[in-house]
Design an enzyme around this catalytic site. Structure first.
Site, mmCIF file in Angstrom:
data_model
loop_
_atom_site.group_PDB
_atom_site.id
_atom_site.type_symbol
_atom_site.label_atom_id
_atom_site.label_comp_id
_atom_site.label_asym_id
_atom_site.label_seq_id
_atom_site.Cartn_x
_atom_site.Cartn_y
_atom_site.Cartn_z
ATOM 1 N N HIS A 175 1.625 4.510 -2.906
ATOM 2 C CA HIS A 175 1.747 5.967 -2.799
ATOM 3 C C HIS A 175 2.991 6.462 -3.539
ATOM 4 O O HIS A 175 2.954 7.499 -4.213
ATOM 5 C CB HIS A 175 1.839 6.376 -1.323
ATOM 6 C CG HIS A 175 0.539 6.273 -0.583
ATOM 7 N ND1 HIS A 175 -0.608 6.909 -0.982
ATOM 8 C CD2 HIS A 175 0.210 5.600 0.557
ATOM 9 C CE1 HIS A 175 -1.585 6.650 -0.141
ATOM 10 N NE2 HIS A 175 -1.110 5.854 0.808
ATOM 11 N N HIS B 194 0.836 -1.206 0.000
ATOM 12 C CA HIS B 194 0.000 0.000 0.000
ATOM 13 C C HIS B 194 0.872 1.258 0.000
ATOM 14 O O HIS B 194 0.648 2.190 -0.794
ATOM 15 C CB HIS B 194 -0.919 -0.027 1.231
ATOM 16 C CG HIS B 194 -1.660 1.246 1.468
ATOM 17 N ND1 HIS B 194 -2.954 1.445 1.044
ATOM 18 C CD2 HIS B 194 -1.282 2.404 2.096
ATOM 19 C CE1 HIS B 194 -3.337 2.668 1.398
ATOM 20 N NE2 HIS B 194 -2.342 3.255 2.039
ATOM 21 N N GLU B 195 1.880 1.289 0.882
ATOM 22 C CA GLU B 195 2.765 2.448 0.943
ATOM 23 C C GLU B 195 3.558 2.610 -0.355
ATOM 24 O O GLU B 195 3.833 3.726 -0.795
ATOM 25 C CB GLU B 195 3.714 2.326 2.136
ATOM 26 C CG GLU B 195 3.027 2.240 3.488
ATOM 27 C CD GLU B 195 2.111 3.420 3.760
ATOM 28 O OE1 GLU B 195 2.368 4.519 3.229
ATOM 29 O OE2 GLU B 195 1.120 3.240 4.484
ATOM 30 N N GLU C 29 -5.735 7.076 -1.097
ATOM 31 C CA GLU C 29 -5.647 5.876 -0.267
ATOM 32 C C GLU C 29 -6.342 4.683 -0.938
ATOM 33 O O GLU C 29 -5.852 3.548 -0.862
ATOM 34 C CB GLU C 29 -6.266 6.133 1.112
ATOM 35 C CG GLU C 29 -5.536 7.167 1.954
ATOM 36 C CD GLU C 29 -4.117 6.749 2.309
ATOM 37 O OE1 GLU C 29 -3.851 5.530 2.359
ATOM 38 O OE2 GLU C 29 -3.280 7.639 2.517
#
Length: 431
Positions: free
Chosen positions: A282, A278-279, A358
């Protein structure tokens, strides 16, 4: 006139508090849609009865405090002007020295200490609340230490910013806002660059991930995503909180992927890898840089609107507010009041963009990991650890949620079919 304005402000604040109290505690919003009841997104499926009760109670109190805290700050700034406190602080500092920088430093110190003292009971109650609900593990001494650090870091940055802004106001009362914004660009980038290596370590210890096997797996994911990463960092948060978190911070060579040690202690490797993916989402989608660009655009609009509002307000109410002209540092509480109102008003827009980013990062992580079960259980554990509200009321979502509510996140990453049986109930819920 000043007395009348003060009474009106207090009455308006009182009415606002009552309205928000009714909305948060009695509006009945935030229920789980019937179509999602019994799915993996339904908190009944993964939280105990006690956790559900505490989550609902804790979330309502926190939401109420959020919605009254910011307007309470506005009220403080307004009364500081109305009662002549700002003018008094300026008078004290200008009588002590002729050096403008020292005058600014003295004024800011007095104002900052005054506001810190007034807001201390509210801040302490927030700490006490988090402690009593088992979220915070931080001692009072440690909490006070962080508070003092916050004070001095904020004071140091404010001194630089305020000195420059009020110098520009003296040079150009009409275009100070534009020149300030132009200087904001390099300053913002500089702060983002130094934050991971200078500011963040003031509060916690950061070190390369100790679990080398897990680090190898994370770096392998980074390679798949074409991310040039050499280290993953962990931070010792267990002595301060039971909550779980991971994040990306910094820019350029100082950018870091950081894991809280609470996350490492309580999630499985697959769940941690999903969070790391997930990070990485970004990073791949350059959300940090879009965030900087968005912040700078909002700052430009905010400074322009602040200038448009300050000048006529001082022209009309300057005598009541004890302000002679915009370039007097005693007008700083008015600057804080207006910028705070504008920031609060912009929250729904900035939060909406953040929630979109997100969601994109969640989608990226699912594509990279292909492990929906780990995603679901990771989100469930995040909810339990922070007693999070999975489906908040609409205003709470608009103004508070930079991430989608867990109801949405779990529903979107889960396989929608067969969810009633896929995620097992807790033992105490089976009985």
């Amino acid at each position: 006139m000043a007395k009348k304005m003060g009474i009106v402000a207090l009455l308006l604040f009182g009415v606002y508090v009552l309205c928000m109290y009714w909305y948060i505690f009695h509006s009945g919003d935030g229920k789980i849609p019937s179509a999602l009841q019994g799915t993996a997104a339904d908190p009944v499926m993964f939280m105990s009865g006690k956790e559900l009760f505490l989550s609902g109670e804790y979330s309502k109190i926190r939401n109420f405090l959020f919605f009254i805290a910011t307007p309470f700050e506005w009220l403080i700034y307004f009364l500081i002007l109305l009662m002549g406190v700002s003018r008094y602080f300026e008078k004290i500092t200008t009588s002590q020295t002729k050096w403008k920088l020292l005058q600014n430093a003295g004024y800011l110190f007095l104002l900052s200490v005054f506001v810190y003292i007034v807001l201390f009971p509210l801040n302490y109650y927030r700490y006490y609340l988090s402690k009593s609900y088992g979220i915070s593990t931080q001692t009072f001494t440690s909490w006070m230490k962080d508070g003092v650090l916050d004070f001095w870091v904020s004071f140091g940055m404010s001194l630089i910013i305020v000195t420059v802004i009020y110098w520009l106001m003296k040079k150009s009362e009409k275009r100070w806002w534009l020149y300030t914004w132009l200087l904001t660009i390099p300053f913002t980038i500089f702060v983002m660059f130094i934050q991971p290596v200078v500011i963040d370590p003031l509060y916690n210890d950061f070190y390369p991930l100790k679990n080398k096997e897990l680090e190898t797996k994370i770096l392998s994911l980074a390679t798949q995503a074409n991310i040039p990463a050499e280290h993953v960092y962990e931070v010792n948060m267990a002595e301060k909180t039971n909550a779980l978190n991971a994040y990306v911070t910094g820019i350029g060579s100082n950018s870091r992927i950081v894991l809280w040690d609470t996350t490492l202690n309580r999630l499985t490797d697959n769940e941690i890898l999903f969070i790391m993916a997930h990070e990485m989402g970004h990073y791949v989608e350059k959300h940090i840089y879009f965030g900087i660009a968005g912040y700078l655009l909002l700052t430009l609009l905010g400074l322009w609107l602040t200038n448009k509002a300050m000048r006529p307000m001082i022209a009309r109410y300057g005598q009541v507010l004890k302000i002679n002209k915009i370039s007097n540092i005693r007008s700083y509480p008015l600057f804080l009041l207006l910028t705070s109102i504008l920031l609060f008003a912009s929250d729904p827009v900035s939060n909406y963009i953040s929630r979109y980013q997100e969601t994109r990062a969640d989608q990226y992580a699912i594509t990279l990991m292909e492990d929906r079960e780990a995603a679901v259980t990771a989100f469930q554990k995040l909810t339990i650890s922070g007693l999070s509200e999975v489906n908040p009321p609409l205003l709470v979502k608009w103004f508070r949620y930079t991430h989608p509510p867990m109801l949405e996140r779990i529903y979107k990453v889960a396989d929608h079919e067969g969810q009633k049986q896929e995620i097992p109930l807790k033992e105490e819920q089976k009985k």
